[in-house]
Design a protein around this motif. Structure first.
Motif, PDB file in Angstrom:
ATOM      1  N   LEU A 105       0.805  -1.109   0.291  1.00 46.97           N
ATOM      2  CA  LEU A 105       0.037   0.073   0.131  1.00 46.97           C
ATOM      3  C   LEU A 105       0.890   1.304   0.061  1.00 46.97           C
ATOM      4  N   ALA A 106       2.045   1.408   0.894  1.00 44.23           N
ATOM      5  CA  ALA A 106       2.775   2.292   0.896  1.00 44.23           C
ATOM      6  C   ALA A 106       3.555   2.612  -0.528  1.00 44.23           C
ATOM      7  N   MET A 107       3.994   1.434  -1.124  1.00 41.22           N
ATOM      8  CA  MET A 107       4.661   1.673  -2.299  1.00 41.22           C
ATOM      9  C   MET A 107       3.764   2.242  -3.485  1.00 41.22           C
ATOM     10  N   GLY A 108       2.467   1.693  -3.297  1.00 42.61           N
ATOM     11  CA  GLY A 108       1.596   2.323  -4.217  1.00 42.61           C
ATOM     12  C   GLY A 108       1.332   3.654  -4.145  1.00 42.61           C
ATOM     13  N   ARG A 109       1.223   4.318  -2.924  1.00 46.91           N
ATOM     14  CA  ARG A 109       1.221   5.558  -2.957  1.00 46.91           C
ATOM     15  C   ARG A 109       2.388   6.381  -3.103  1.00 46.91           C
ATOM     16  N   HIS A 110       3.275   5.737  -2.971  1.00 44.80           N
ATOM     17  CA  HIS A 110       4.794   6.499  -3.501  1.00 44.80           C
ATOM     18  C   HIS A 110       4.701   6.842  -4.973  1.00 44.80           C
ATOM     19  N   MET A 111       4.518   5.452  -5.698  1.00 45.63           N
ATOM     20  CA  MET A 111       4.388   5.481  -6.882  1.00 45.63           C
ATOM     21  C   MET A 111       3.344   6.692  -7.461  1.00 45.63           C
ATOM     22  N   ARG A 112       2.357   6.919  -6.901  1.00 44.21           N
ATOM     23  CA  ARG A 112       1.570   7.812  -7.325  1.00 44.21           C
ATOM     24  C   ARG A 112       2.138   8.897  -7.009  1.00 44.21           C
ATOM     25  N   SER A 113       2.634   9.269  -6.094  1.00 44.42           N
ATOM     26  CA  SER A 113       3.286  10.588  -5.605  1.00 44.42           C
ATOM     27  C   SER A 113       4.353  10.910  -6.722  1.00 44.42           C
ATOM     28  N   LEU A 114       5.158  10.020  -7.401  1.00 43.85           N
ATOM     29  CA  LEU A 114       6.225   9.978  -8.398  1.00 43.85           C
ATOM     30  C   LEU A 114       5.596  10.298  -9.599  1.00 43.85           C
ATOM     31  N   GLY A 115       4.382  10.063  -9.826  1.00 41.73           N
ATOM     32  CA  GLY A 115       3.652  10.167 -11.264  1.00 41.73           C
ATOM     33  C   GLY A 115       3.907   8.988 -12.115  1.00 41.73           C
ATOM     34  N   LEU A 116       4.194   7.994 -11.655  1.00 47.08           N
ATOM     35  CA  LEU A 116       4.350   7.130 -12.570  1.00 47.08           C
ATOM     36  C   LEU A 116       3.205   6.550 -13.517  1.00 47.08           C
ATOM     37  N   ALA A 117       3.621   6.119 -14.552  1.00 50.79           N
ATOM     38  CA  ALA A 117       2.549   5.517 -15.430  1.00 50.79           C
ATOM     39  C   ALA A 117       3.028   4.558 -16.423  1.00 50.79           C
ATOM     40  N   PHE A 118       2.232   3.552 -16.844  1.00 52.09           N
ATOM     41  CA  PHE A 118       2.688   2.337 -17.535  1.00 52.09           C
ATOM     42  C   PHE A 118       1.729   2.280 -18.506  1.00 52.09           C
TER      43      PHE A 118
END
Length: 177
Positions: free
Chosen positions: A35-48
């Motif tokens: 869950l924490a990693m998902g939040r961090h991925m969102r904060s980085l603006g990652l897209a796939f």
């Protein structure tokens, strides 16, 4: 430019009495870390453009938590070859990708993910040294390649852009003492 993001499944429960390794679920710490990693991925603006994941239970549960934190469904292609894949198998899978895909996320297992980073990224960087030390559960590595063709991905040609471990986000998600 091509970008490969690798996500190792979160911490699984060895105490669960399951018949097969494939069926091991996450433990509570694994749920929190994903869950924490998902939040961090969102904060980085990652897209796939594309997501490929092992169908093992611990990966499906990791992705469920990642999606909750990320705020977006990832809609992975479930690929049996990713289950405990070697670095060589992962490289083959990369080289088979259509060139229309620019940003790929692979979600799977060690030691293959760690070995793939070490195969693709030349030595000499602090981030690579961190991967050499350990690619913990729920960690994320992102590698870029100066090419427009996945078939041209070769050993030592990647640039490790980021390596994030759960303990980097919350010390309580680090190794048990």
């Amino acid at each position: 430019m091509k970008t490969l993001t690798l996500l190792r499944h979160a911490k699984s429960g060895w105490d669960d009495s399951v018949a097969r390794d494939f069926d091991r679920p996450l433990n509570p710490k694994g749920h929190r870390a994903a869950l924490a990693m998902g939040r961090h991925m969102r904060s980085l603006g990652l897209a796939f453009d594309h997501v490929v994941a092992s169908p093992a239970v611990r990966v499906t549960e990791t992705l469920s938590e990642i999606e909750s934190g990320f705020g977006t469904a990832l809609a992975p292609d479930w690929e049996k070859r990713l289950y405990l894949a070697s670095a060589a198998t992962l490289l083959d899978m990369l080289q088979e990708l259509p060139d229309s895909v620019s940003n790929i996320l692979f979600v799977g297992h060690n030691p293959g993910l760690e070995e793939l980073v070490l195969l693709l990224v030349p030595g000499g960087s602090d981030l690579r040294s961190d991967v050499e030390e350990k690619f913990p559960t729920a960690s994320l590595a992102q590698i870029s390649f100066d090419t427009d063709r996945w078939s041209e991905i070769e050993e030592g040609k990647g640039v490790l852009k980021r390596f994030v471990r759960p303990r980097d986000l919350d010390p309580a998600l680090g190794p048990d003492r």
